[in-house]
Design an enzyme around this catalytic site. Structure first.
Site, mmCIF file in Angstrom:
data_model
loop_
_atom_site.group_PDB
_atom_site.id
_atom_site.type_symbol
_atom_site.label_atom_id
_atom_site.label_comp_id
_atom_site.label_asym_id
_atom_site.label_seq_id
_atom_site.Cartn_x
_atom_site.Cartn_y
_atom_site.Cartn_z
ATOM 1 N N ASP A 66 0.805 -1.230 0.000
ATOM 2 C CA ASP A 66 0.000 0.000 0.000
ATOM 3 C C ASP A 66 0.833 1.273 0.000
ATOM 4 O O ASP A 66 1.983 1.301 0.419
ATOM 5 C CB ASP A 66 -0.998 0.015 1.175
ATOM 6 C CG ASP A 66 -0.342 -0.231 2.528
ATOM 7 O OD1 ASP A 66 0.750 -0.834 2.573
ATOM 8 O OD2 ASP A 66 -0.930 0.176 3.541
ATOM 9 N N GLU B 259 -0.656 -2.269 5.125
ATOM 10 C CA GLU B 259 0.233 -2.166 6.296
ATOM 11 C C GLU B 259 0.017 -0.830 6.987
ATOM 12 O O GLU B 259 -0.034 -0.751 8.206
ATOM 13 C CB GLU B 259 1.705 -2.312 5.871
ATOM 14 C CG GLU B 259 2.685 -2.361 7.052
ATOM 15 C CD GLU B 259 3.066 -1.002 7.610
ATOM 16 O OE1 GLU B 259 3.250 -0.891 8.833
ATOM 17 O OE2 GLU B 259 3.163 -0.034 6.839
ATOM 18 N N GLU B 260 -0.130 0.230 6.194
ATOM 19 C CA GLU B 260 -0.234 1.574 6.773
ATOM 20 C C GLU B 260 -1.542 1.770 7.537
ATOM 21 O O GLU B 260 -1.569 2.446 8.555
ATOM 22 C CB GLU B 260 -0.146 2.637 5.662
ATOM 23 C CG GLU B 260 1.134 2.624 4.859
ATOM 24 C CD GLU B 260 2.332 3.150 5.634
ATOM 25 O OE1 GLU B 260 2.156 3.580 6.783
ATOM 26 O OE2 GLU B 260 3.447 3.106 5.074
#
Ligand SMILES: [Zn+2]
Ligand SMILES: [Zn+2]
Length: 460
Positions: free
Chosen positions: A118, A185-186
């Site tokens: 991402d 992930e963010e």
């Protein structure tokens, strides 16, 4: 992943680094030996040299086509196709958008290699010819610019490069490789989503998990490592501070939530300084304060948003309980009735602390020293940033995991920064991008070297 301390590290042997990338290839070519008889390192460098132009194109494509968390549809499709072409059995849609590529090569351990996919709502200002001009709708429906400001584009490139190289040198290893293209992930939730969707049941269960993150402080040619805790538990806490509103000129007829919120914010500062055992890392940050509409109106409520960080489960529990107790205590002291006490909510956006298995980390550090040079493996200080690669090591029975950092900064830029005192762009900066080609080579080398170490035939 977010870094905190800014300490730039130059490779100790920058010239040597370039030599070891090139020299073995030349030697192999000159000697005319059969490739299969070459040591693993020479084979890897030879294959990587062939793959590099294609990987550079892939990286530039991914960089100019970033996608926000849980919207990584095109990125996932590209990673899936690349893994398929490298010889993997590929499954898509794992944990919504996740990609799993399995490369089987006889009996032996299973190693999971992970890349996140991402990008971030950041407007790119690098001025690079392949800079992103992409905009997208975020999860709240706002139009936002999108940029790979954390380098997850180079992570995907490393994963594909490693699959290509290892797929071509199967006589150098035995076992199973599980390549992961992970979403979100963010935004938190990508890794856990894949695990909850049966990652460890539907696919070969790994004996080890490994990941790399690009690094905006380390020079190309250096690899950073942190045995033990490397990133923090990250909790998000919302506090709704109730009051009794009224006219700004008649405070005696109100219970002012602005003053109460201010007292709570100050009180919270004593959790880390007075309650948590000295030496135990913890952070309590109040990031937003929202309340009120006009200067002469005392509002009914104020909203606070916090990020709370720790390493251990014990300090996490202690800190969250202290926040609830202080909010309640300050409100009681201000005379709020029981039914108007603050509402403290710990959201489910939790990222657990990243714990690098010390034994695995030390094993990989000594293996990588053989590839990068003794002094170019650099111990890093742990940070209070978050990284959901941690999730891969939390399913019982726990799998040893390790994440390392691959430097992406040009040595010249570091020297210039040290000379002028001007900071270099950090991860998440609109100005951050790694030096493409040497960082691609270093990342693929590090990931391949780690896999070869764990799959039994490294360094022959
Ligand atoms: Zn990040
Ligand atoms: Zn990141």
């Amino acid at each position: 992943m977010k870094q905190s301390a800014v300490k730039y590290v130059l490779p100790m042997k920058a010239t040597v680094y370039h030599l070891w990338l090139v020299l073995p290839v030349c030697l192999a070519a000159l000697c005319g030996r059969a490739e299969s008889a070459l040591p693993a390192r020479e084979l890897v460098q030879s294959r990587l040299a062939q793959e590099c132009p294609g990987l550079l194109d892939l990286y530039k494509h991914l960089h100019s086509h970033p996608e926000l968390s849980f919207q990584e549809v095109q990125s996932a499709a590209r990673v899936a196709e690349e893994l398929r072409q490298a010889g993997c059995e590929v499954t898509t849609g794992v944990g919504k958008i996740g990609v799993v590529g399995v490369l089987r090569n006889g009996t032996g351990p299973a190693v999971l290699l992970r890349a996140d996919m991402d990008a971030l709502p950041v407007k790119e200002q690098t001025g690079l010819p392949y800079a992103s001009a992409v905009t997208a709708k975020d999860s709240q429906g706002n139009d936002v610019p999108v940029m790979h400001a954390c380098g997850h584009d180079i992570h995907m490139t490393w994963l594909v490069g490693t699959a290509r190289v290892l797929g071509q040198i199967r006589d150098q290893w035995r076992g199973t490789l599980v390549f992961i293209g992970q979403p979100a992930e963010e935004a938190v939730g990508g890794a856990l989503g894949m695990i909850k969707d049966g990652l460890f049941q539907r696919f070969p269960r790994p004996d080890f998990c490994f990941a790399l993150h690009d690094d905006a402080e380390l020079a190309v040619g250096t690899v950073g490592y942190m045995p033990g805790y490397a990133c923090a538990n990250v909790d998000s806490v919302d506090i709704l501070v109730h009051g009794v509103g009224g006219h700004g000129a008649y405070p005696h007829k109100t219970k002012d939530p602005v003053v109460l919120a201010a007292l709570i914010v100050l009180g919270l500062q004593t959790i880390v300084s007075r309650e948590v055992r000295p030496g135990e890392p913890a952070v309590v940050t109040v990031g937003t304060v929202h309340g009120g509409t006009r200067r002469n109106i005392i509002p009914d409520e104020v909203r606070l948003q916090l990020t709370v960080r720790s390493y251990t489960d014990e300090v996490r529990r202690q800190t969250l309980e202290a926040i609830k107790r202080m909010a309640r205590g300050q409100a009681l002291a201000a005379g709020l009735p029981e039914d108007r006490l603050p509402e403290v909510k710990v959201t489910d956006e939790f990222t657990p602390a990243l714990y690098n298995d010390p034994q695995l980390t030390e094993r990989l550090v000594s293996a990588l020293k053989g590839w990068f040079g003794e002094t170019n493996l650099v111990p890093k200080k742990p940070s209070m940033g978050g990284e959901d690669f941690s999730e891969f090591g939390r399913t019982e029975p726990r799998i040893p995991i390790c994440m390392m950092n691959v430097g992406g900064v040009s040595p010249a830029a570091i020297q210039e920064s040290q000379r002028t005192g001007k900071s270099l762009p950090s991860l998440h900066s609109p100005l951050w991008a790694p030096m493409p080609e040497p960082t691609i080579k270093a990342g693929v080398t590090a990931m391949t070297a780690a896999a070869l170490e764990l799959l039994g035939k490294a360094g022959r």
